[in-house]
Motif scaffolding. Structure first.
Motif, PDB file in Angstrom:
ATOM      1  N   LEU A   5       0.840  -1.201   0.000  1.00 20.76           N
ATOM      2  CA  LEU A   5       0.000   0.000   0.000  1.00 20.76           C
ATOM      3  C   LEU A   5       0.877   1.254   0.000  1.00 20.76           C
ATOM      4  O   LEU A   5       1.805   1.359   0.806  1.00 20.76           O
ATOM      5  CB  LEU A   5      -0.869  -0.042   1.264  1.00 20.76           C
TER       6      LEU A   5
ATOM      7  N   ALA B  21      -2.076   6.333  -0.095  1.00 22.59           N
ATOM      8  CA  ALA B  21      -3.344   5.594  -0.165  1.00 22.59           C
ATOM      9  C   ALA B  21      -3.814   5.268   1.250  1.00 22.59           C
ATOM     10  O   ALA B  21      -4.994   5.392   1.585  1.00 22.59           O
ATOM     11  CB  ALA B  21      -3.155   4.315  -0.980  1.00 22.59           C
TER      12      ALA B  21
ATOM     13  N   SER C  48      -7.363  -1.726  -8.094  1.00 27.54           N
ATOM     14  CA  SER C  48      -6.603  -0.796  -7.251  1.00 27.54           C
ATOM     15  C   SER C  48      -5.304  -1.391  -6.701  1.00 27.54           C
ATOM     16  O   SER C  48      -4.273  -0.732  -6.630  1.00 27.54           O
ATOM     17  CB  SER C  48      -7.520  -0.361  -6.095  1.00 27.54           C
ATOM     18  N   HIS C  49      -5.351  -2.678  -6.334  1.00 21.72           N
ATOM     19  CA  HIS C  49      -4.232  -3.200  -5.528  1.00 21.72           C
ATOM     20  C   HIS C  49      -2.971  -3.520  -6.306  1.00 21.72           C
ATOM     21  O   HIS C  49      -1.942  -3.812  -5.715  1.00 21.72           O
ATOM     22  CB  HIS C  49      -4.679  -4.396  -4.683  1.00 21.72           C
TER      23      HIS C  49
ATOM     24  N   GLY D 197      -2.869   0.751  -4.336  1.00 25.90           N
ATOM     25  CA  GLY D 197      -4.083   0.996  -3.561  1.00 25.90           C
ATOM     26  C   GLY D 197      -4.468  -0.278  -2.813  1.00 25.90           C
ATOM     27  O   GLY D 197      -3.748  -1.285  -2.871  1.00 25.90           O
TER      28      GLY D 197
ATOM     29  N   GLY E 196      -8.617   5.165  -1.179  1.00 21.89           N
ATOM     30  CA  GLY E 196      -7.256   4.652  -1.344  1.00 21.89           C
ATOM     31  C   GLY E 196      -6.923   4.424  -2.813  1.00 21.89           C
ATOM     32  O   GLY E 196      -5.800   4.708  -3.270  1.00 21.89           O
ATOM     33  N   PHE E 197      -7.890   3.933  -3.566  1.00 24.15           N
ATOM     34  CA  PHE E 197      -7.709   3.698  -5.003  1.00 24.15           C
ATOM     35  C   PHE E 197      -7.410   5.035  -5.695  1.00 24.15           C
ATOM     36  O   PHE E 197      -6.480   5.149  -6.501  1.00 24.15           O
ATOM     37  CB  PHE E 197      -9.000   3.065  -5.545  1.00 24.15           C
TER      38      PHE E 197
ATOM     39  N   ALA F 157      -3.929   6.296  -4.866  1.00 18.83           N
ATOM     40  CA  ALA F 157      -2.909   5.484  -5.545  1.00 18.83           C
ATOM     41  C   ALA F 157      -2.874   5.809  -7.038  1.00 18.83           C
ATOM     42  O   ALA F 157      -1.792   5.877  -7.644  1.00 18.83           O
ATOM     43  CB  ALA F 157      -3.204   3.998  -5.338  1.00 18.83           C
TER      44      ALA F 157
END
Ligand code: PMP
Length: 377
Positions: free
Chosen positions: A16, A20, A196-197, A201, A241-242, A245
């Motif tokens: 992360l 984010a 996102s990840h 994110g 958070g997305f 990021a």
């Protein structure tokens, strides 16, 4: 005692980004449902809409055409379930695309890969000649880059071909977003999935990006969220958070040059220590951050355990289901033998990867190849 770890599995998920995390903590501490009209609700709504702008900017789309989902698996499932008569399906697609296409009830035209790892998109034209599917109900699906090999796919050429022949295009941009420049509106594709990840994110949030003006029926029904396109109270902290990021990833696209240098240095060191190692996908364009290395006679699963015990997280190129390790469908589609495929490991870099991480990996690789590696304390 804390063990120092070296994380080189960004294609599985990225650590992360601090920005984010900060955005998420702020959103978690706020009360309010984005659908509520009071002040708290409006504050939450603003968090979601600001994030939508940032995600749109990352992929060259309009904010109103971004629909937040629980991740790219949901976005792929949604795009592929839209009543297609025929789906042109590259064999190297992610399992979420392959499985959703097969569940859709559409006729499937499988598209092979060549030995460089690219989908053989010329086969779409060949298959089209014998297709009886209704115009406008044929979908081509293509990823921007492969998660196992990092091989970049011919998306622009495919988009042009689809435009010329009246085919809809769905793009799985999961491994490309934040790593390559994406101009969704210019491509003219129907839909695009992002997650996102993979770009720093949180996990469990993504989006389906829609062609301007496309009216899409929801996959998940109930409430009127996301302009009635996706029901369910928004994952406000995840979306925040997305968005954070996505903003960082867009600003840092230039950092891919640094990652490419680190990755090339890694590959150079691996090949000089172990000349029989084979780097997969080097004959075509590749993402800057990914190395897939195979070594006949080795088992990827055993290598992973050795690296893990030595404090390094990497991934296997093989798919593992119900405890049975099979050869990767991606490497198989490239014509790689199942023996070689079962030895393949994937090393993937990202925003927090340093030269020290690469040196650590190379040191442990050399020890493993020499017949042993110490477990870190
Ligand atoms: N497509 C590709 C190419 C992927 O690499 C992944 C994640 N492994 C997905 C789709 C699924 O994304 P998510 O984890 O957000 O469901």
């Amino acid at each position: 005692m804390s063990m120092s770890r070296t994380y080189l599995d960004y294609n599985a998920t990225s650590p992360l980004l601090p920005e984010a995390r900060e955005a998420m903590v702020g959103a978690l501490d706020a009360t309010g449902n984005p659908s509520s009209v009071h002040g708290e609700g409006r504050t939450a709504r603003k968090v979601v809409e600001d994030a939508r702008e940032k995600v749109a900017a990352l992929v060259g789309a309009k904010a109103k055409n971004i629909v937040f989902t629980s991740g790219a698996t949901e976005a792929n499932a949604w795009a592929l379930s839209r009543k297609w008569d025929m789906i042109f399906l590259p064999k190297i697609e992610h399992d979420s695309v392959l499985a959703s296409a097969r569940l859709s009830g559409a006729d499937i035209a499988e598209i092979d890969a060549d030995t460089t790892g690219q989908a053989r998109i010329e086969q779409i034209g060949e298959r089209l000649l014998t297709s009886t599917a209704t115009a406008g109900r044929q979908l081509v699906t293509l990823q921007i880059a492969n998660n196992e090999t990092g091989v970049v796919q011919p998306v622009t050429e495919t988009a042009d071909f689809c435009k010329e022949h009246g085919l809809a295009l769905h793009i799985d941009a999961v491994q490309g977003a934040g790593r390559t420049n994406i101009e969704f509106d210019l491509l003219g594709a129907e839909t695009m999935a992002i997650s996102s990840h993979k770009l720093g994110g949180p996990m469990g949030v993504g989006a389906l990006v829609l062609k301007d003006g496309l009216e899409i029926s929801p996959l998940i029904v109930g409430g009127g969220q996301e302009k009635r396109r996706r029901a369910g109270t928004e994952n406000v902290a995840g979306i925040a958070g997305f968005g954070a990021a996505a903003e960082i990833a867009l600003n840092n696209l230039g950092n891919m040059v640094r990652l490419r240098q680190l990755r090339d240095r890694l590959e150079h060191a691996l090949l000089s220590t172990t000349p029989s190692a084979q780097i997969i996908g080097t004959d075509g364009p590749r993402l800057a951050n990914t190395t897939c290395v195979a070594l006949k006679g080795q088992s990827a699963e055993i290598l992973l355990i050795k690296f893990d015990l030595a404090g390094i997280a990497v991934s296997s190129g093989s798919a593992c289901s119900s405890g049975k390790v099979g050869a990767s469908h991606v490497l198989t589609a490239m014509g790689i033998s199942s023996e070689l495929s079962r030895s393949a490991i994937r090393i993937s870099l990202g925003w927090n990867t340093s030269a020290v991480d690469i040196d650590t990996f190379v040191g442990v690789w050399s020890e493993i190849m020499a017949g042993g590696a110490r477990a870190v304390a």
